[in-house]
Design a protein around this motif. Sequence first.
Motif, PDB file in Angstrom:
ATOM      1  N   ALA A   1       7.967  -6.574 -23.031  1.00 52.40           N
ATOM      2  CA  ALA A   1       8.129  -7.201 -21.719  1.00 52.40           C
ATOM      3  C   ALA A   1       9.437  -6.774 -21.071  1.00 52.40           C
ATOM      4  O   ALA A   1       9.485  -6.512 -19.851  1.00 52.40           O
ATOM      5  N   ASP A   2      10.512  -6.688 -21.872  1.00 55.53           N
ATOM      6  CA  ASP A   2      11.820  -6.296 -21.330  1.00 55.53           C
ATOM      7  C   ASP A   2      11.794  -4.865 -20.791  1.00 55.53           C
ATOM      8  O   ASP A   2      12.318  -4.574 -19.712  1.00 55.53           O
ATOM      9  N   VAL A   3      11.188  -3.949 -21.564  1.00 56.80           N
ATOM     10  CA  VAL A   3      11.149  -2.546 -21.143  1.00 56.80           C
ATOM     11  C   VAL A   3      10.303  -2.384 -19.880  1.00 56.80           C
ATOM     12  O   VAL A   3      10.671  -1.642 -18.952  1.00 56.80           O
ATOM     13  N   LEU A   4       9.173  -3.081 -19.817  1.00 56.70           N
ATOM     14  CA  LEU A   4       8.324  -2.989 -18.623  1.00 56.70           C
ATOM     15  C   LEU A   4       9.057  -3.479 -17.378  1.00 56.70           C
ATOM     16  O   LEU A   4       8.871  -2.934 -16.278  1.00 56.70           O
ATOM     17  N   MET A   5       9.916  -4.477 -17.536  1.00 55.74           N
ATOM     18  CA  MET A   5      10.674  -4.969 -16.390  1.00 55.74           C
ATOM     19  C   MET A   5      11.885  -4.068 -16.114  1.00 55.74           C
ATOM     20  O   MET A   5      12.137  -3.689 -14.958  1.00 55.74           O
ATOM     21  N   ARG A   6      12.630  -3.722 -17.170  1.00 57.40           N
ATOM     22  CA  ARG A   6      13.880  -2.990 -16.988  1.00 57.40           C
ATOM     23  C   ARG A   6      13.657  -1.557 -16.503  1.00 57.40           C
ATOM     24  O   ARG A   6      14.393  -1.041 -15.667  1.00 57.40           O
ATOM     25  N   GLU A   7      12.600  -0.903 -17.013  1.00 61.22           N
ATOM     26  CA  GLU A   7      12.401   0.512 -16.713  1.00 61.22           C
ATOM     27  C   GLU A   7      11.287   0.776 -15.697  1.00 61.22           C
ATOM     28  O   GLU A   7      11.254   1.844 -15.074  1.00 61.22           O
ATOM     29  N   TYR A   8      10.377  -0.217 -15.516  1.00 64.44           N
ATOM     30  CA  TYR A   8       9.236   0.039 -14.632  1.00 64.44           C
ATOM     31  C   TYR A   8       9.058  -1.030 -13.554  1.00 64.44           C
ATOM     32  O   TYR A   8       8.100  -0.976 -12.779  1.00 64.44           O
ATOM     33  N   GLY A   9       9.984  -1.998 -13.503  1.00 64.28           N
ATOM     34  CA  GLY A   9       9.980  -2.969 -12.416  1.00 64.28           C
ATOM     35  C   GLY A   9       8.891  -4.012 -12.478  1.00 64.28           C
ATOM     36  O   GLY A   9       8.677  -4.738 -11.498  1.00 64.28           O
ATOM     37  N   LEU A  10       8.202  -4.138 -13.608  1.00 66.23           N
ATOM     38  CA  LEU A  10       7.142  -5.137 -13.724  1.00 66.23           C
ATOM     39  C   LEU A  10       7.768  -6.517 -13.930  1.00 66.23           C
ATOM     40  O   LEU A  10       8.671  -6.667 -14.754  1.00 66.23           O
ATOM     41  N   PRO A  11       7.342  -7.540 -13.212  1.00 68.25           N
ATOM     42  CA  PRO A  11       7.900  -8.882 -13.422  1.00 68.25           C
ATOM     43  C   PRO A  11       7.820  -9.289 -14.889  1.00 68.25           C
ATOM     44  O   PRO A  11       6.810  -9.015 -15.564  1.00 68.25           O
ATOM     45  N   PHE A  12       8.858  -9.945 -15.365  1.00 72.06           N
ATOM     46  CA  PHE A  12       8.924 -10.261 -16.792  1.00 72.06           C
ATOM     47  C   PHE A  12       7.716 -11.061 -17.260  1.00 72.06           C
ATOM     48  O   PHE A  12       7.159 -10.787 -18.327  1.00 72.06           O
ATOM     49  N   ARG A  13       7.322 -12.070 -16.497  1.00 76.86           N
ATOM     50  CA  ARG A  13       6.223 -12.918 -16.962  1.00 76.86           C
ATOM     51  C   ARG A  13       4.921 -12.137 -17.062  1.00 76.86           C
ATOM     52  O   ARG A  13       4.081 -12.419 -17.920  1.00 76.86           O
ATOM     53  N   VAL A  14       4.756 -11.129 -16.214  1.00 78.92           N
ATOM     54  CA  VAL A  14       3.564 -10.279 -16.288  1.00 78.92           C
ATOM     55  C   VAL A  14       3.603  -9.437 -17.559  1.00 78.92           C
ATOM     56  O   VAL A  14       2.617  -9.332 -18.297  1.00 78.92           O
ATOM     57  N   GLY A  15       4.789  -8.822 -17.819  1.00 78.54           N
ATOM     58  CA  GLY A  15       4.940  -8.048 -19.045  1.00 78.54           C
ATOM     59  C   GLY A  15       4.816  -8.915 -20.284  1.00 78.54           C
ATOM     60  O   GLY A  15       4.268  -8.492 -21.313  1.00 78.54           O
TER      61      GLY A  15
END
Length: 502
Positions: free
Chosen positions: A369-383
């Motif tokens: 979840a952290d990588v999807l948000m940090r590197e790809y801009g996906l909201p944390f709750r979605v990741g």
Amino acid sequence: MKHSLTALGLAVAMTCSLELGAADASPRDEFFWLGEINKASVVINSEQGLLDETLAPKLAAAIAQVLEQGEAPGAARPSTVITFEPLLIQAGGEEVTLLHAGRSSQDMHATYRSAMLRDKLLELAAQLHQTTGTLVALADRHAETIVPNYTNGVAAQPNSFGHYLLGHAAGLQRDAQRIREAYARIDRSPMGTTVLNGTGWPLDRQRMADYLGFSALVDNAYDASQIASMEQPVEVASIVTSIALHAGNFIEDVLTQYAQTRPWILLEEGGDNTYVSSAMPQKRNPGLLNSTRSDASTALTLAMGPVIQTHNITPGMSDPKDIGQNAAMVDSAISVLNKWNRVLQALVIDSERALEELNSDWTASQELADVLMREYGLPFRVGHHFASEVVSYARQHGIEPLDFPYAEARRIYAQSVGHDGHPTELPISEARFRATLDPAAIVRNRATTGGPQPAEMERMLAAASEDLSAQQSWISQRRAQIDQALASLDQDFARLAERASR
């Protein structure tokens, strides 16, 4: 990260040396301090004109005789003013009671209680320093050992074992701060306050404090024996409580491993560390852990004593002031720290088993979840939702993190996330997906201050080493201050007593 080990070893060795030096000296009990108070009184009062200078040598000789007799094997060492004074009268006649100008058992007893509690705090500080030093040295050794950490009793995230140990060391460093702060309040002389409101005799309270090694005076005469002397054991009890709780938390964390079939942390077998079951051959019971936990419970029990005894009594009552009980309370904390130190020295860490436990569960799932948000801009709750779906599928099908099919991750992502404006394709490459689930990489790539990444471990280990050095210096300085003050008193008293034989 071996830079700090030499300094830590030296610091621990210095602590042991200090403790051995203290053990070689005569006991600084009530009898000892009553003697010091009397020695200081005859020196100060004769020089201040409160006692006839021609009589002072005779009184000094009487004090010296009583103290010499008290050093004989098996000799009585009275612990109160009313039992000590008859020995002085026997040695020097009733004239010796001229020393009692402006004094009372109230301020004399309050003074030796503070002096003895002060000594006990230094003993506690020395053992705390040694145990903390062992913790920090072990943290240095295991800075790169990757293990599971737990929350709510469940494996939660990978971490450096050294980082975990430094967390516990930080708690003990705060206990050391509490000791220094309490010591400053206890290291104040009540002498010269008499009972409640001082005396008509113009006593030199500051010089008395200097001779007895105190850094300051208890300013208010009523406070000296009515308030401060009651709160001191309570404050020390709070320190004992904190140490016992820190020890108990650590021990319980280790004990949970003994419930596993294949623990990754155990005690080295043999000696007093473990013992076998009388009935079940396979068992190796963690005796040292159990006894340390029990000692921590005992320390907590003793620490409740001064609190309860001080509750709902009028100022100045003797209930919480018992020297034996308060010494036993501090000794119980010293025992806990000593055993905790032995536990640390006996720990056996199976790093391969620890890594196996991490890779058999999904403690790395938050990183997805952290990588999807940090590197790809996906909201944390979605990741987080995607990672949760991956974990549910893996557990349902018995798949471990390192074996999870990348194609299955793409399918789950498309079904659970690839809608409502989010990319339909999992944006992480297979290589990045694998790296994200690597416990060692997670620990290594932490970026926040205070994390387990190598640069922060290096910084925190150096800071812990500096803190230990400062604590060692503080202990040495406080002991030297007392010893030098008493040596100065002995020197001045000896000159006065020698005049009696001329």
